[in-house]
Design an enzyme around this catalytic site. Structure first.
Site, PDB file in Angstrom:
ATOM      1  N   ASP A   1       0.820  -1.210   0.000  1.00 19.61           N
ATOM      2  CA  ASP A   1       0.000   0.000   0.000  1.00 19.61           C
ATOM      3  C   ASP A   1       0.857   1.264   0.000  1.00 19.61           C
ATOM      4  O   ASP A   1       2.079   1.202   0.158  1.00 19.61           O
ATOM      5  CB  ASP A   1      -0.937  -0.001   1.218  1.00 19.61           C
ATOM      6  CG  ASP A   1      -0.224  -0.371   2.516  1.00 19.61           C
ATOM      7  OD1 ASP A   1       1.022  -0.314   2.564  1.00 19.61           O
ATOM      8  OD2 ASP A   1      -0.905  -0.723   3.491  1.00 19.61           O
TER       9      ASP A   1
ATOM     10  N   ASN B   1      -6.998  -2.401  14.567  1.00 12.71           N
ATOM     11  CA  ASN B   1      -8.409  -2.611  14.232  1.00 12.71           C
ATOM     12  C   ASN B   1      -8.594  -3.815  13.309  1.00 12.71           C
ATOM     13  O   ASN B   1      -9.661  -4.030  12.763  1.00 12.71           O
ATOM     14  CB  ASN B   1      -8.986  -1.347  13.579  1.00 12.71           C
ATOM     15  CG  ASN B   1      -8.314  -1.032  12.249  1.00 12.71           C
ATOM     16  OD1 ASN B   1      -7.381  -1.716  11.829  1.00 12.71           O
ATOM     17  ND2 ASN B   1      -8.789  -0.003  11.574  1.00 12.71           N
TER      18      ASN B   1
ATOM     19  N   HIS C   1      -6.981  -4.396  10.428  1.00 13.07           N
ATOM     20  CA  HIS C   1      -6.753  -4.203   8.997  1.00 13.07           C
ATOM     21  C   HIS C   1      -5.481  -4.913   8.537  1.00 13.07           C
ATOM     22  O   HIS C   1      -4.566  -5.148   9.327  1.00 13.07           O
ATOM     23  CB  HIS C   1      -6.753  -2.714   8.607  1.00 13.07           C
ATOM     24  CG  HIS C   1      -5.529  -1.948   9.000  1.00 13.07           C
ATOM     25  ND1 HIS C   1      -5.513  -0.573   9.081  1.00 13.07           N
ATOM     26  CD2 HIS C   1      -4.263  -2.337   9.323  1.00 13.07           C
ATOM     27  CE1 HIS C   1      -4.315  -0.164   9.425  1.00 13.07           C
ATOM     28  NE2 HIS C   1      -3.534  -1.213   9.580  1.00 13.07           N
TER      29      HIS C   1
ATOM     30  N   GLU D   1      -9.546  -1.590   5.641  1.00 15.53           N
ATOM     31  CA  GLU D   1     -10.130  -1.269   6.937  1.00 15.53           C
ATOM     32  C   GLU D   1     -11.405  -2.083   7.161  1.00 15.53           C
ATOM     33  O   GLU D   1     -12.048  -2.511   6.189  1.00 15.53           O
ATOM     34  CB  GLU D   1     -10.475   0.233   6.974  1.00 15.53           C
ATOM     35  CG  GLU D   1      -9.302   1.150   6.691  1.00 15.53           C
ATOM     36  CD  GLU D   1      -8.331   1.264   7.858  1.00 15.53           C
ATOM     37  OE1 GLU D   1      -7.979   0.239   8.464  1.00 15.53           O
ATOM     38  OE2 GLU D   1      -7.919   2.394   8.160  1.00 15.53           O
TER      39      GLU D   1
HETATM   40  P1  PGA Z   1       2.520  -1.403  12.658  1.00 18.33           P
HETATM   41  O1  PGA Z   1       1.306  -1.370  11.633  1.00 18.33           O
HETATM   42  O2  PGA Z   1       3.434  -2.475  12.199  1.00 18.33           O
HETATM   43  O3  PGA Z   1       3.134  -0.051  12.595  1.00 18.33           O
HETATM   44  O4  PGA Z   1       1.925  -1.707  13.998  1.00 18.33           O
HETATM   45  C1  PGA Z   1       0.745  -2.540  11.186  1.00 18.33           C
HETATM   46  C2  PGA Z   1      -0.438  -2.208  10.309  1.00 18.33           C
HETATM   47  O5  PGA Z   1      -1.115  -1.204  10.558  1.00 18.33           O
HETATM   48  O6  PGA Z   1      -0.682  -2.967   9.372  1.00 18.33           O
END
Ligand code: PGA
Length: 531
Positions: free
Chosen positions: A67, A136, A138, A143
């Site tokens: 992404d 959350n 995702h 999302e």
């Molecule tokens: P993070 O993010 O590794 O910074 O915790 C993971 C994500 O949001 O996919």
């Protein structure tokens, strides 16, 4: 979904790096799906090191990133272009033309998404996809949404993601509100998927993922339909069971707290305080034993004494500037936090005892001296390491000498020892009193004997109690004026007097006062809560 639980972040990163390097050994021209965020950074560091040492070769590999924010230019330090360059591409021998990241400045996002999907399929599809998981649920920027989009698409970020990612930006308003991301279908087409999760803040979502149903509310749960997905997580993300250790001069108490903050196991062993190393090994060995039987994500330790910049110094233990947390971490391999034992007891009472429904409390431990622990917004306030030495507030200028070097410290007037001294003095001066006869009968004076005289309506005992309560209330009122806590909790042997102490005290104080409920368990519960 296969599950690999590692002791800590470093071990998780090693396990993931090993999967990537094995993939490239078996198929040097593998197509890798790569992720950004904090989680894969450790893995990227290990892969960079391995590449430098010739242990992994990216020269034929291709990569597609999950992404990118939208809009964002690739030279913005928060862009995932920048992130990948900084954390991996500049440190390995992958060919720049073989790396693909969605263009955060494209004019036509639809065309960009379609061309990205096309490039993935033309390269033969993703062999190994690395994923992080959002708090959350995702994956990528897919999302939680009833209408999950299967293909690469432009999406709005949720408040939760904007807030979680704001830690990378100067302020939350700078976080882009949209992103372009591979869809769930794009991800599920990968031949093998490695999902990484690290840290206590991921525990809730990992639990939901492992124990819950497949649901669009947790997009990562879609991975359960994939036949070759492995979740690699560290203990902090997998489990929320913690060990609490309360080091005392005679015994060391150990307890295990589950994710509901319930004490599910406790035991104690006699303290072997012959020297620093013996004591540390004794604690580490018992923790390691408990780690075999429980799924532990961290250890909290309460110790007597002072803690300054991680160094513990305690007069009744062989700790003289000991890096206790660091030493225990080295021996157990998991996260260890250390705090003063009175502070831990306060945290324990505020979590599971008298203060469990309050956010702000001050606990006052009345014993030989007076100790204290301050909890603000459910968190221990430690100052530079050992805040809460409230027994040494000076209440009488030039008053009684205190072993701390000062004169007139509050504990000289309001500790249990001070009460016993006052009771002895009064008894000697009034030999016709019940207080005196109980003193002589028992051959000693203590809190229990004193309160027996109070309960037998001895006027001399009552005079002493009035004086004592006056001093105690003055100190409590001063503390309440500073902190305005929801309640003050009293602990220590003297609180066994119950209402004989609490009823007269409550009339003199301008704050709610309760007696501690957890007794000996407060220290281990509070220590475990440090994690
Ligand atoms: P993070 O993010 O590794 O910074 O915790 C993971 C994500 O949001 O996919």
């Amino acid at each position: 979904m296969r599950l690999i639980i590692c002791d800590n972040y470093q071990e998780m990163s090693k396990a993931a790096a090993k999967l990537v390097s094995s993939q490239l050994t078996v198929k040097p021209d593998s197509v890798l799906g790569l992720a950004t965020g904090s989680t894969p950074v450790g893995m990227y560091n290990i892969l960079a090191e391995m590449c430098k040492n010739g242990d992994v070769d990216f020269s034929e590999a291709k990569s597609f990133n999950l992404d990118e924010y939208y809009p964002i230019s690739s030279d913005n330090s928060q862009s995932y272009h920048y992130f990948m360059q900084e954390n991996l591409f500049s440190k390995i021998n992958i060919k720049p033309e073989n790396t693909h990241i969605l263009n955060g400045m494209c004019k036509d996002t639809d065309a960009e998404c379609k061309s990205f999907e096309k490039m993935i399929s033309e390269s033969g599809g993703i062999d190994l996809q690395i994923l992080g998981i959002g708090q959350n649920g995702h994956i990528g920027f897919n999302e939680p949404d009833a209408n999950l989009n299967p293909n690469t698409h432009l999406t709005d970020l949720t408040e939760n993601t904007i807030s979680a990612n704001s830690r990378f930006f100067d302020n939350i308003d700078e976080v882009p509100k949209q992103a372009i991301t591979m869809g769930i279908g794009t991800i599920l087409k990968a031949k093998k998927i490695v999902l990484l999760a690290s840290g206590a803040e991921k525990h809730k979502v990992v639990k939901q993922l492992l124990e819950g149903k497949i649901t669009t509310d947790i997009p990562a749960s879609m991975l359960k339909v994939h036949s070759d997905t492995v979740l690699i997580c560290d203990r902090a993300a997998y489990s929320s069971e913690r060990i609490g250790v309360d080091i005392g001069g005679t015994d060391i108490k150990f307890g295990i707290l589950n994710d509901k903050n319930e004490l599910i196991h406790k035991e104690s062993i006699p303290t072997i305080a012959s020297d620093e190393q013996t004591l540390i090994s004794q604690i580490a060995n018992k923790c390691k034993e408990l780690m075999q039987a429980y799924s532990i994500n961290g250890i909290g330790v309460g110790t007597p004494g002072l803690i300054e910049k991680g160094r513990v110094t305690a007069s009744n233990l062989p700790f003289k500037g000991t890096f206790l947390a660091k030493e225990l971490e080295r021996l157990t391999g998991i996260s260890v936090r250390v705090a003063n034992d009175a502070n831990c007891a306060a945290l324990g009472e505020s979590t599971a005892g008298a203060g469990r429904n309050s956010r702000n409390i001050v606990m006052i431990t009345i014993g030989t001296g007076i100790g204290g622990g301050i909890i603000i917004n459910n968190k221990l306030y430690e100052g530079k390491g050992s805040a809460g030495e409230i027994g040494h507030i000076i209440v009488e200028k030039g008053g009684i000498q205190c072993p701390c070097g000062q004169r007139g410290c509050w504990e000289r007037y309001s500790s249990a020892s001070a009460l016993v001294d006052m009771a002895k003095k009064r008894a000697e001066e009034h030999k016709d009193s019940v207080l005196y006869s109980l003193y002589k009968e028992n051959g000693k004076m203590n809190g229990k004997i004193f309160f027996e005289a109070v309960n037998r309506n001895c006027p001399d005992a009552k005079t002493v109690l009035d004086e004592y309560i006056e001093r105690l209330a003055d100190g409590i009122n001063s503390i309440a004026n500073i902190f305005e806590p929801d309640m003050i909790i009293l602990s220590g042997g003297i609180t066994n007097a119950g209402d004989s102490l609490l009823t007269p005290l409550s009339k003199k104080v301008n704050v709610t006062v309760h007696i501690a409920q957890l007794k000996n368990d407060a220290g281990i519960i509070g220590a475990a809560m440090l994690q």
